[in-house]
Design a protein around this motif. Structure first.
Motif, PDB file in Angstrom:
ATOM      1  N   HIS A 132       0.846  -1.189   0.000  1.00  0.00           N
ATOM      2  CA  HIS A 132       0.000   0.000   0.000  1.00  0.00           C
ATOM      3  C   HIS A 132       0.883   1.240   0.000  1.00  0.00           C
ATOM      4  CE1 HIS A 132      -3.578  -2.458   0.739  1.00  0.00           C
ATOM      5  NE2 HIS A 132      -2.837  -3.140   1.605  1.00  0.00           N
ATOM      6  N   GLY A 133       0.266   2.397   0.137  1.00  0.00           N
ATOM      7  CA  GLY A 133       1.004   3.651   0.100  1.00  0.00           C
ATOM      8  C   GLY A 133       2.092   3.734   1.146  1.00  0.00           C
ATOM      9  N   ALA A 134       1.872   3.103   2.310  1.00  0.00           N
ATOM     10  CA  ALA A 134       2.884   3.129   3.372  1.00  0.00           C
ATOM     11  C   ALA A 134       4.160   2.404   2.974  1.00  0.00           C
ATOM     12  CB  ALA A 134       2.306   2.512   4.646  1.00  0.00           C
ATOM     13  N   ASP A 135       4.079   1.573   1.933  1.00  0.00           N
ATOM     14  CA  ASP A 135       5.250   0.820   1.460  1.00  0.00           C
ATOM     15  C   ASP A 135       5.981   1.535   0.329  1.00  0.00           C
ATOM     16  OD1 ASP A 135       4.851  -1.718   3.028  1.00  0.00           O
ATOM     17  OD2 ASP A 135       2.947  -1.680   1.933  1.00  0.00           O
ATOM     18  N   LEU A 136       5.594   2.776   0.045  1.00  0.00           N
ATOM     19  CA  LEU A 136       6.138   3.463  -1.119  1.00  0.00           C
ATOM     20  C   LEU A 136       7.655   3.638  -1.031  1.00  0.00           C
ATOM     21  CD1 LEU A 136       5.674   4.848  -3.815  1.00  0.00           C
ATOM     22  CD2 LEU A 136       5.151   6.959  -2.568  1.00  0.00           C
ATOM     23  N   LYS A 140      10.229   2.233  -3.700  1.00  0.00           N
ATOM     24  CA  LYS A 140      11.168   3.090  -4.420  1.00  0.00           C
ATOM     25  C   LYS A 140      12.608   2.612  -4.234  1.00  0.00           C
ATOM     26  CE  LYS A 140       8.575   7.456  -4.515  1.00  0.00           C
ATOM     27  NZ  LYS A 140       8.535   8.858  -4.017  1.00  0.00           N
ATOM     28  N   GLY A 141      12.923   2.115  -3.025  1.00  0.00           N
ATOM     29  CA  GLY A 141      14.247   1.574  -2.793  1.00  0.00           C
ATOM     30  C   GLY A 141      14.546   0.391  -3.691  1.00  0.00           C
ATOM     31  N   LEU A 142      13.575  -0.502  -3.841  1.00  0.00           N
ATOM     32  CA  LEU A 142      13.733  -1.643  -4.737  1.00  0.00           C
ATOM     33  C   LEU A 142      13.853  -1.167  -6.185  1.00  0.00           C
ATOM     34  CD1 LEU A 142      13.697  -4.675  -5.440  1.00  0.00           C
ATOM     35  CD2 LEU A 142      11.189  -4.549  -5.400  1.00  0.00           C
ATOM     36  N   TYR A 143      13.006  -0.227  -6.570  1.00  0.00           N
ATOM     37  CA  TYR A 143      12.998   0.245  -7.947  1.00  0.00           C
ATOM     38  C   TYR A 143      14.216   1.088  -8.288  1.00  0.00           C
ATOM     39  CZ  TYR A 143       8.171  -1.391  -8.652  1.00  0.00           C
ATOM     40  OH  TYR A 143       7.048  -2.162  -8.782  1.00  0.00           O
ATOM     41  N   VAL A 160      -2.919  -2.416  -7.791  1.00  0.00           N
ATOM     42  CA  VAL A 160      -2.727  -3.640  -7.003  1.00  0.00           C
ATOM     43  C   VAL A 160      -1.247  -3.985  -7.036  1.00  0.00           C
ATOM     44  CG1 VAL A 160      -3.271  -6.094  -6.818  1.00  0.00           C
ATOM     45  CG2 VAL A 160      -5.039  -4.478  -7.555  1.00  0.00           C
ATOM     46  N   PHE A 161      -0.599  -3.997  -5.866  1.00  0.00           N
ATOM     47  CA  PHE A 161       0.826  -4.306  -5.767  1.00  0.00           C
ATOM     48  C   PHE A 161       1.051  -5.372  -4.693  1.00  0.00           C
ATOM     49  CE2 PHE A 161       1.227  -0.566  -8.214  1.00  0.00           C
ATOM     50  CZ  PHE A 161       2.514  -0.504  -8.725  1.00  0.00           C
ATOM     51  N   TYR A 162       1.936  -6.321  -5.005  1.00  0.00           N
ATOM     52  CA  TYR A 162       2.357  -7.333  -4.038  1.00  0.00           C
ATOM     53  C   TYR A 162       3.879  -7.365  -4.001  1.00  0.00           C
ATOM     54  CZ  TYR A 162      -2.253  -9.391  -3.240  1.00  0.00           C
ATOM     55  OH  TYR A 162      -3.557  -9.599  -2.850  1.00  0.00           O
ATOM     56  N   GLY A 163       4.416  -7.648  -2.806  1.00  0.00           N
ATOM     57  CA  GLY A 163       5.856  -7.717  -2.663  1.00  0.00           C
ATOM     58  C   GLY A 163       6.284  -8.845  -1.752  1.00  0.00           C
ATOM     59  N   LEU A 164       7.545  -9.218  -1.860  1.00  0.00           N
ATOM     60  CA  LEU A 164       8.095 -10.283  -1.032  1.00  0.00           C
ATOM     61  C   LEU A 164       9.321  -9.755  -0.304  1.00  0.00           C
ATOM     62  CD1 LEU A 164       8.121 -13.973  -1.845  1.00  0.00           C
ATOM     63  CD2 LEU A 164      10.192 -12.993  -0.882  1.00  0.00           C
ATOM     64  N   GLU A 165       9.392 -10.004   0.982  1.00  0.00           N
ATOM     65  CA  GLU A 165      10.484  -9.515   1.810  1.00  0.00           C
ATOM     66  C   GLU A 165      11.388 -10.659   2.271  1.00  0.00           C
ATOM     67  OE1 GLU A 165       8.267  -5.701   3.903  1.00  0.00           O
ATOM     68  OE2 GLU A 165       7.972  -7.705   4.733  1.00  0.00           O
ATOM     69  N   VAL A 166      12.667 -10.376   2.364  1.00  0.00           N
ATOM     70  CA  VAL A 166      13.644 -11.301   2.923  1.00  0.00           C
ATOM     71  C   VAL A 166      14.390 -10.546   4.019  1.00  0.00           C
ATOM     72  CG1 VAL A 166      15.722 -12.651   2.504  1.00  0.00           C
ATOM     73  CG2 VAL A 166      13.889 -12.622   0.796  1.00  0.00           C
ATOM     74  N   HIS A 167      14.307 -11.078   5.255  1.00  0.00           N
ATOM     75  CA  HIS A 167      14.929 -10.416   6.405  1.00  0.00           C
ATOM     76  C   HIS A 167      14.481  -8.957   6.522  1.00  0.00           C
ATOM     77  CE1 HIS A 167      17.281 -14.010   6.778  1.00  0.00           C
ATOM     78  NE2 HIS A 167      17.990 -13.778   5.679  1.00  0.00           N
ATOM     79  N   GLY A 168      13.200  -8.742   6.285  1.00  0.00           N
ATOM     80  CA  GLY A 168      12.620  -7.413   6.450  1.00  0.00           C
ATOM     81  C   GLY A 168      12.866  -6.442   5.318  1.00  0.00           C
ATOM     82  N   GLN A 169      13.522  -6.892   4.251  1.00  0.00           N
ATOM     83  CA  GLN A 169      13.810  -6.012   3.115  1.00  0.00           C
ATOM     84  C   GLN A 169      12.992  -6.454   1.908  1.00  0.00           C
ATOM     85  OE1 GLN A 169      17.879  -5.971   1.806  1.00  0.00           O
ATOM     86  NE2 GLN A 169      17.514  -4.503   0.152  1.00  0.00           N
ATOM     87  N   LEU A 170      12.353  -5.492   1.264  1.00  0.00           N
ATOM     88  CA  LEU A 170      11.586  -5.787   0.059  1.00  0.00           C
ATOM     89  C   LEU A 170      12.552  -6.121  -1.073  1.00  0.00           C
ATOM     90  CD1 LEU A 170       8.634  -5.757  -1.062  1.00  0.00           C
ATOM     91  CD2 LEU A 170       9.129  -3.438  -1.885  1.00  0.00           C
ATOM     92  N   VAL A 192       9.789  -6.157 -10.631  1.00  0.00           N
ATOM     93  CA  VAL A 192      11.237  -6.028 -10.414  1.00  0.00           C
ATOM     94  C   VAL A 192      11.656  -6.943  -9.274  1.00  0.00           C
ATOM     95  CG1 VAL A 192      13.103  -4.495  -9.677  1.00  0.00           C
ATOM     96  CG2 VAL A 192      11.370  -3.649 -11.257  1.00  0.00           C
ATOM     97  N   THR A 193      12.787  -7.619  -9.435  1.00  0.00           N
ATOM     98  CA  THR A 193      13.426  -8.390  -8.360  1.00  0.00           C
ATOM     99  C   THR A 193      14.857  -7.901  -8.203  1.00  0.00           C
ATOM    100  OG1 THR A 193      12.065 -10.355  -8.788  1.00  0.00           O
ATOM    101  CG2 THR A 193      14.117 -10.683  -7.566  1.00  0.00           C
TER     102      THR A 193
END
Length: 255
Positions: A132-136, A140-143, A160-170, A192-193
């Motif tokens: 959601h917007g709170a994850d912007l 942006k860091g990933l992008y 509609v956006f989905y993301g996957l985190e590893v050790h708290g990082q998107l 993007v990965t």
């Protein structure tokens, strides 16, 4: 002889776009409030039911120009009523000859428009997180690793956006370019990965989650992918996407 008109009525524009619905997906989405106000629509009508339509979307710099219909009609529009000094074209190969008469084109990229009917969809098991917007900021860091074309912050809350985190990082995300519930269509994009996490199936997982939510909402779902981007094509094909048509994305400057 072509008759050229500037269209402003959404219902009339929608009827024209329905003639090639899957190719027109982005244009149809631009009928939604908030996007429609940024558009110009130019229709060419000829004898024997020949027609063409060009959309100039001014929400980007440079603006995006989408064409459909007969090539000669596209040429007539670009000759008489639509002449931006620079534009980013999305056009089927058959339109390029008409566009080149008026624009010097860069090399561009050959693309595929893909679509997935709900009956063919093959979801990937897993639980990425709805963004959601709170994850912007995290998005942006990933992008920042590879900014997807045509991404804007407003898409996160509106789409509609989905993301996957590893050790708290998107580390991977997928989303939408456009979502048009009123017109029953959406386009998956912004996939993007992070390079350190590629090859683990994260892009497929996030793309699957986005596609599943869109299909569950009764929407037709399309996406664009580079014709030579075989890894991405294989991901989408595993999800059930199939090629609908070829087109070219290319920047052009008015001669």
């Amino acid at each position: 002889m072509w008759k050229i008109r500037t269209l402003t009525d959404k219902a009339e524009i929608h009827r024209v776009l329905q003639r090639d619905r899957l190719w027109s997906a982005y244009a149809i989405a631009d009928l939604e409030n908030g996007l429609f106000e940024r558009c110009e629509w130019h229709l060419a009508e000829g004898k024997s039911d020949w027609w063409a339509l060009c959309l100039l979307y001014k929400g980007f710099d440079p603006p995006a120009l989408i064409s459909l219909g007969q090539m000669k009609g596209v040429g007539a529009i670009l000759t008489t009523s639509l002449a931006p000094p620079i534009a980013f074209f999305a056009a089927k190969p058959g339109h390029l000859a008409a566009i080149r008469r008026h624009y010097a084109l860069e090399s561009g990229e050959r693309m595929l428009r893909m679509a997935v009917p709900i009956r063919d969809f093959k979801p990937v098991e897993g639980k990425p997180r709805r963004l959601h917007g709170a994850d912007l900021d995290a998005l942006k860091g990933l992008y920042s690793v590879r900014t997807p074309p045509f991404f804007s912050a407003e898409q996160v809350d509106q789409g509609v956006f989905y993301g996957l985190e590893v050790h708290g990082q998107l580390v991977s995300a997928a989303g939408t370019h456009v979502v048009a519930p009123k017109y029953g269509i959406a386009a998956v994009g912004n996939v993007v990965t992070h390079p350190d996490h590629r090859g683990a199936g994260y892009a497929a997982l996030c793309s699957s989650a986005v596609t599943e939510e869109l299909l569950a909402g009764g929407l037709d779902v399309v996406l664009n992918v580079g014709e030579k981007n075989e890894p991405a094509r294989k991901i989408y094909e595993r999800l059930g996407f199939r090629s609908y048509c070829r087109f070219v994305e290319v920047l052009g400057k008015r001669k």
